[in-house]
Scaffold this motif. Sequence first.
Motif, short mmCIF file in Angstrom:
data_model
loop_
_atom_site.label_atom_id
_atom_site.label_comp_id
_atom_site.label_asym_id
_atom_site.label_seq_id
_atom_site.Cartn_x
_atom_site.Cartn_y
_atom_site.Cartn_z
N GLY A 1 81.62 39.64 21.51
CA GLY A 1 80.91 39.17 20.01
C GLY A 1 81.70 38.75 19.27
O GLY A 1 82.03 38.52 18.55
N VAL A 2 82.76 40.15 18.81
CA VAL A 2 83.67 40.70 17.96
C VAL A 2 84.69 39.36 18.65
O VAL A 2 85.66 38.49 17.64
N GLN A 3 84.73 39.42 19.47
CA GLN A 3 86.09 38.13 20.20
C GLN A 3 85.73 36.92 19.86
O GLN A 3 86.60 36.23 19.19
N MET A 4 84.55 36.29 19.99
CA MET A 4 83.51 35.17 19.52
C MET A 4 84.17 35.16 18.28
O MET A 4 85.12 33.81 17.62
N VAL B 1 85.16 30.07 23.79
CA VAL B 1 84.30 30.37 23.32
C VAL B 1 82.93 30.56 24.68
O VAL B 1 82.23 31.13 24.43
N TRP B 2 83.38 29.26 25.36
CA TRP B 2 82.11 28.92 26.98
C TRP B 2 81.97 30.39 27.50
O TRP B 2 81.52 30.43 28.39
N LEU C 1 78.41 30.50 18.04
CA LEU C 1 78.88 31.26 18.07
C LEU C 1 77.91 31.83 17.60
O LEU C 1 76.87 32.94 18.33
N ARG C 2 76.48 30.77 17.74
CA ARG C 2 74.85 30.77 17.00
C ARG C 2 74.55 31.57 18.14
O ARG C 2 73.57 32.62 18.30
N VAL C 3 74.64 31.16 19.11
CA VAL C 3 74.39 30.98 20.76
C VAL C 3 74.69 32.60 21.20
O VAL C 3 74.03 34.07 21.63
N GLY C 4 76.15 33.20 21.19
CA GLY C 4 76.01 34.11 21.46
C GLY C 4 75.84 35.37 19.96
O GLY C 4 75.72 36.18 21.50
N LEU C 5 76.01 35.77 19.37
CA LEU C 5 74.71 36.48 18.12
C LEU C 5 73.52 36.80 18.48
O LEU C 5 73.05 38.20 18.86
#
Length: 168
Positions: free
Chosen positions: A27-30, A7-8, A55-59
């Motif tokens: 993002g889908v992969q995360m 994730v990182w 996940l929230r960071v990524g979104l």
Amino acid sequence: KRMTRFVWRDIVEMTEPATLAEHRQVGVQMLDRLMQHLPRLSQTGQDSGVALRDLRVGLNLLDLLAYMPRAGQQARERLNTVIEEVGAHYAACLRAGERLHAPAALLRNMERARLALNLDELYERGDARTHLLHALSGLRLALLPGVEVMLEPAEQPQLPPGLDGAPL
């Protein structure tokens, strides 16, 4: 630990130059990895809140990347600095092999980006400012929960003479 590092890496990849479609694919992969990660965390009795914050960071990064082209030049520069610093933070976590505290400079730059968005003339560009402000707020909450914003005294806006903040 392996799923967390993946994730990182996804977050670092999301902060590198690419098309919005490529960023959305990351993002889908995360999200897919999170769905694999959550059952493992619950089986081992670990807290899933940290994985959800990642996940929230990524979104929120996706939202920043999607709406940033509609911002003014100064706001875009400040937002780009925030995105680069988020990537640098997660790259440092990968190098260290553990989750590190987000640097205070990142928080200050998020606040500077927020101020630049508030001063930006986005009125004719739809609701991009609102989306960017929400993404910045979400990013701040995910990276730095419970941390106060501290700006240098020189950067704080001065009140007009005669206004001391007292209610009228």
